[in-house]
Design a protein around this motif. Sequence first.
Motif, PDB file in Angstrom:
ATOM      1  N   VAL A   1      -7.637   1.843 -14.332  1.00 41.06           N
ATOM      2  CA  VAL A   1      -7.803   1.298 -13.243  1.00 41.06           C
ATOM      3  C   VAL A   1      -8.087   2.090 -11.855  1.00 41.06           C
ATOM      4  CG1 VAL A   1      -6.388  -0.137 -11.257  1.00 41.06           C
ATOM      5  CG2 VAL A   1      -6.413  -0.759 -14.071  1.00 41.06           C
ATOM      6  N   ARG A   2      -7.424   3.255 -11.969  1.00 37.10           N
ATOM      7  CA  ARG A   2      -7.533   4.214 -11.044  1.00 37.10           C
ATOM      8  C   ARG A   2      -9.026   4.770 -10.966  1.00 37.10           C
ATOM      9  NH1 ARG A   2      -3.734   8.762  -8.604  1.00 37.10           N
ATOM     10  NH2 ARG A   2      -5.328   9.732  -7.182  1.00 37.10           N
ATOM     11  N   TRP A   3      -9.412   5.176 -12.258  1.00 35.14           N
ATOM     12  CA  TRP A   3     -11.039   5.514 -12.401  1.00 35.14           C
ATOM     13  C   TRP A   3     -11.906   4.615 -11.896  1.00 35.14           C
ATOM     14  CZ3 TRP A   3     -10.881   6.903 -18.345  1.00 35.14           C
ATOM     15  CH2 TRP A   3     -10.455   8.329 -18.433  1.00 35.14           C
ATOM     16  N   PHE A   4     -11.835   3.285 -12.102  1.00 36.94           N
ATOM     17  CA  PHE A   4     -12.706   2.081 -11.352  1.00 36.94           C
ATOM     18  C   PHE A   4     -12.452   2.124  -9.811  1.00 36.94           C
ATOM     19  CE2 PHE A   4     -13.995  -2.077 -10.102  1.00 36.94           C
ATOM     20  CZ  PHE A   4     -14.923  -2.401 -11.074  1.00 36.94           C
ATOM     21  N   ALA A   5     -11.239   2.132  -9.486  1.00 41.08           N
ATOM     22  CA  ALA A   5     -10.855   2.222  -7.920  1.00 41.08           C
ATOM     23  C   ALA A   5     -11.718   3.067  -7.402  1.00 41.08           C
ATOM     24  CB  ALA A   5      -9.385   2.250  -7.687  1.00 41.08           C
ATOM     25  N   GLU A   6     -11.602   4.487  -7.991  1.00 44.54           N
ATOM     26  CA  GLU A   6     -12.239   5.735  -7.256  1.00 44.54           C
ATOM     27  C   GLU A   6     -13.833   5.721  -7.565  1.00 44.54           C
ATOM     28  OE1 GLU A   6      -8.500   8.851  -7.917  1.00 44.54           O
ATOM     29  OE2 GLU A   6     -10.145   8.813  -9.368  1.00 44.54           O
TER      30      GLU A   6
ATOM     31  N   ILE B   1       1.854  -1.246 -10.531  1.00 46.54           N
ATOM     32  CA  ILE B   1       2.309  -1.256  -9.411  1.00 46.54           C
ATOM     33  C   ILE B   1       3.033   0.037  -9.088  1.00 46.54           C
ATOM     34  CG2 ILE B   1       4.256  -2.062  -8.193  1.00 46.54           C
ATOM     35  CD1 ILE B   1       3.989  -4.638  -9.619  1.00 46.54           C
ATOM     36  N   ASP B   2       3.655   0.654 -10.032  1.00 42.87           N
ATOM     37  CA  ASP B   2       4.047   2.052  -9.870  1.00 42.87           C
ATOM     38  C   ASP B   2       3.137   3.138  -9.488  1.00 42.87           C
ATOM     39  OD1 ASP B   2       6.754   0.832 -10.215  1.00 42.87           O
ATOM     40  OD2 ASP B   2       6.861   1.702 -12.430  1.00 42.87           O
ATOM     41  N   SER B   3       1.898   2.850 -10.429  1.00 46.72           N
ATOM     42  CA  SER B   3       0.832   3.911  -9.940  1.00 46.72           C
ATOM     43  C   SER B   3       0.239   3.708  -8.782  1.00 46.72           C
ATOM     44  CB  SER B   3      -0.021   3.911 -11.098  1.00 46.72           C
ATOM     45  OG  SER B   3      -0.991   2.891 -11.079  1.00 46.72           O
ATOM     46  N   THR B   4      -0.131   2.470  -8.417  1.00 40.76           N
ATOM     47  CA  THR B   4      -0.746   2.145  -6.970  1.00 40.76           C
ATOM     48  C   THR B   4       0.092   2.390  -5.593  1.00 40.76           C
ATOM     49  OG1 THR B   4      -0.129  -0.059  -7.145  1.00 40.76           O
ATOM     50  CG2 THR B   4      -2.199   0.315  -7.981  1.00 40.76           C
ATOM     51  N   GLN B   5       1.444   2.666  -5.933  1.00 40.20           N
ATOM     52  CA  GLN B   5       2.032   3.006  -4.893  1.00 40.20           C
ATOM     53  C   GLN B   5       2.136   4.611  -4.636  1.00 40.20           C
ATOM     54  OE1 GLN B   5       5.982   1.249  -6.018  1.00 40.20           O
ATOM     55  NE2 GLN B   5       5.419  -0.668  -4.788  1.00 40.20           N
ATOM     56  N   ALA B   6       1.584   5.363  -5.468  1.00 41.94           N
ATOM     57  CA  ALA B   6       1.333   6.841  -5.234  1.00 41.94           C
ATOM     58  C   ALA B   6       0.261   6.726  -4.115  1.00 41.94           C
ATOM     59  CB  ALA B   6       0.782   7.420  -6.381  1.00 41.94           C
ATOM     60  N   GLY B   7       0.357   7.615  -3.136  1.00 46.04           N
ATOM     61  CA  GLY B   7      -0.266   7.689  -1.878  1.00 46.04           C
ATOM     62  C   GLY B   7      -1.716   7.846  -2.036  1.00 46.04           C
ATOM     63  N   ASP B   8      -2.192   8.463  -2.835  1.00 46.17           N
ATOM     64  CA  ASP B   8      -3.566   8.726  -2.995  1.00 46.17           C
ATOM     65  C   ASP B   8      -4.561   7.959  -4.015  1.00 46.17           C
ATOM     66  OD1 ASP B   8      -2.287   9.505  -5.347  1.00 46.17           O
ATOM     67  OD2 ASP B   8      -3.459  11.497  -5.239  1.00 46.17           O
ATOM     68  N   ASN B   9      -3.697   6.740  -4.519  1.00 46.78           N
ATOM     69  CA  ASN B   9      -4.503   5.882  -5.315  1.00 46.78           C
ATOM     70  C   ASN B   9      -5.165   4.845  -4.577  1.00 46.78           C
ATOM     71  OD1 ASN B   9      -5.159   4.102  -7.372  1.00 46.78           O
ATOM     72  ND2 ASN B   9      -3.425   4.369  -8.465  1.00 46.78           N
ATOM     73  N   PRO B  10      -6.480   4.554  -4.606  1.00 45.95           N
ATOM     74  CA  PRO B  10      -7.225   3.744  -3.860  1.00 45.95           C
ATOM     75  C   PRO B  10      -7.132   2.265  -4.336  1.00 45.95           C
ATOM     76  CG  PRO B  10      -8.712   5.000  -5.206  1.00 45.95           C
ATOM     77  CD  PRO B  10      -7.359   5.626  -5.423  1.00 45.95           C
ATOM     78  N   ALA B  11      -6.528   2.064  -5.622  1.00 48.55           N
ATOM     79  CA  ALA B  11      -6.089   0.604  -6.152  1.00 48.55           C
ATOM     80  C   ALA B  11      -5.180  -0.022  -5.282  1.00 48.55           C
ATOM     81  CB  ALA B  11      -5.937   0.795  -7.593  1.00 48.55           C
ATOM     82  N   ARG B  12      -5.311  -1.343  -5.134  1.00 49.92           N
ATOM     83  CA  ARG B  12      -4.287  -2.033  -4.280  1.00 49.92           C
ATOM     84  C   ARG B  12      -4.264  -3.464  -4.992  1.00 49.92           C
ATOM     85  NH1 ARG B  12      -4.692  -4.373   1.831  1.00 49.92           N
ATOM     86  NH2 ARG B  12      -6.449  -5.161   0.961  1.00 49.92           N
TER      87      ARG B  12
END
Length: 216
Positions: free
Chosen positions: A185-190, A22-33
């Motif tokens: 998760v971010r790698w996957f989302a990107e 949750i904390d990492s996806t609230q960073a503005g540039d993270n495409p994971a939601r």
Amino acid sequence: MHATCDVVVLLSGTGSNLQALIDSTQAGDNPARIRAVISNRADAYGLQRAQDAGIATAVLDHKAFEGREAFDAALVELIDSFSPSLVVLAGFMRILSGDFVRHYQGRLLNIHPSLLPKYKGLHTHQRALEAGDAEHGCSVHFVTEELDGGPLVVQAVIPVELEDTPASLAQRVHAQEHQIYPLAVRWFAEGRLSLGPLGALLDGQALAASGHLIRP
């Protein structure tokens, strides 16, 4: 900017890895939601964490079903109602059927508190200490039908200290889980991370059998 990648998280417990996500996806540039958090236990604290973050939650009690296949079929239906691109296991204490795993082939991630392939299953910290290991850690992997056996994505490696107990080791490993799971998760989302026929790929390149190694 990357397109949004919708994620469903499955958990059974306190949800500390969920909180890190949750904390990492609230960073503005993270495409994971994170679209939804689903638990097989109504009392899982992770559900409260999701609600506090404004994320949809659902409970599917495995005890209400006749056997694993029936539960897994209902779980697939529930997950798919959120149309996720990725399903993340964050302390989901159920062994999933082959049908479930195949349905999400290439878009199902898990985290395990050992340097896989060592110490599949439970009591990993105790087992690492009993074996006299110099290093321990945690692993993010794609889920396949082999328990804790899918292709590795990223591992964090920490030294085992002389005075370590299972509890102290667990605490340090947890801290690393909270770093590497959001990263994967971010790698996957990107669109950087995928599962190929021979294993995990990062930026189109095959990852080593041990995945991407991080030594904090």
